[in-house]
Scaffold this motif. Structure first.
Motif, PDB file in Angstrom:
ATOM      1  N   UNK A 185       0.803  -1.225   0.000  1.00 44.10           N
ATOM      2  CA  UNK A 185       0.000   0.000   0.000  1.00 44.10           C
ATOM      3  C   UNK A 185       0.837   1.276   0.000  1.00 44.10           C
ATOM      4  N   UNK A 186       2.153   1.169  -0.123  1.00 44.42           N
ATOM      5  CA  UNK A 186       3.040   2.334  -0.226  1.00 44.42           C
ATOM      6  C   UNK A 186       2.938   3.299   0.950  1.00 44.42           C
ATOM      7  N   UNK A 187       2.805   2.783   2.134  1.00 39.09           N
ATOM      8  CA  UNK A 187       2.749   3.607   3.347  1.00 39.09           C
ATOM      9  C   UNK A 187       4.143   4.182   3.606  1.00 39.09           C
ATOM     10  N   UNK A 188       4.203   5.476   3.934  1.00 36.95           N
ATOM     11  CA  UNK A 188       5.476   6.136   4.235  1.00 36.95           C
ATOM     12  C   UNK A 188       5.837   6.039   5.709  1.00 36.95           C
ATOM     13  N   UNK A 189       4.832   6.164   6.579  1.00 41.49           N
ATOM     14  CA  UNK A 189       5.070   6.192   8.022  1.00 41.49           C
ATOM     15  C   UNK A 189       3.984   5.381   8.721  1.00 41.49           C
ATOM     16  N   UNK A 190       4.389   4.598   9.724  1.00 43.96           N
ATOM     17  CA  UNK A 190       3.439   3.891  10.581  1.00 43.96           C
ATOM     18  C   UNK A 190       3.659   4.396  12.000  1.00 43.96           C
ATOM     19  N   UNK A 218       9.310   4.223   9.815  1.00 47.20           N
ATOM     20  CA  UNK A 218       9.135   4.332   8.365  1.00 47.20           C
ATOM     21  C   UNK A 218       8.397   3.088   7.887  1.00 47.20           C
ATOM     22  N   UNK A 219       7.593   3.220   6.842  1.00 43.39           N
ATOM     23  CA  UNK A 219       6.915   2.041   6.322  1.00 43.39           C
ATOM     24  C   UNK A 219       7.937   0.963   5.994  1.00 43.39           C
ATOM     25  N   UNK A 220       7.642  -0.279   6.333  1.00 45.94           N
ATOM     26  CA  UNK A 220       8.593  -1.364   6.053  1.00 45.94           C
ATOM     27  C   UNK A 220       7.901  -2.480   5.295  1.00 45.94           C
TER      28      UNK A 220
END
Length: 131
Positions: free
Chosen positions: A81-86, A100-102
């Motif tokens: 889903x191309x998440x940048x930050x969690x 950071x998204x991993x």
């Protein structure tokens, strides 16, 4: 004074608590000058928040976990889903972790690239800026 006289179902109450963490992040980021967008529906893209500084946009996922410590292992629920930050919040404590998204299937909260914070605007923003 108003008093709530009705019982809230446990599933509804949990959803309300999870949403309150998202609202807290929205407030902190807006106070820091970010434009914050909330998707009407995030099931397909798994994006809780979209933030922008003007020319750049970042996708954020907010999660809550029952963690007894920062060595707790979290599952990747946003794969593809191309998440940048969690942003993880410990439901049973007053701390969280910004990651950071991993792409791995799972990762410990105390991973070297993650930033732990105490649940306050000042602490959160200090760690958020260091990503």
């Amino acid at each position: 004074m108003p008093r709530r006289l009705t019982q809230t179902k446990s599933e509804t109450h949990q959803t309300m608590k999870n949403t309150s963490f998202e609202s807290m992040v929205v407030s902190w980021l807006m106070q820091d000058g970010w434009q914050v967008f909330i998707p009407i529906l995030d099931h397909g893209h798994k994006t809780d928040l979209l933030i922008s500084d003007g020319p750049n946009y970042y996708r954020i996922q907010v999660k809550t976990v029952e963690a007894s410590g920062d060595a707790h292992v979290v599952q990747n629920r946003w794969e593809g889903s191309n998440i940048d930050v969690v942003i993880f919040f410990a439901r049973n404590s007053n701390w969280g972790v910004i990651a950071p998204g991993f792409h791995e299937k799972e990762r410990p909260l105390n991973h070297e690239t993650h930033r732990k914070f105490i649940q306050s605007k000042k602490e959160f923003l200090r760690e958020f800026h260091q990503l």
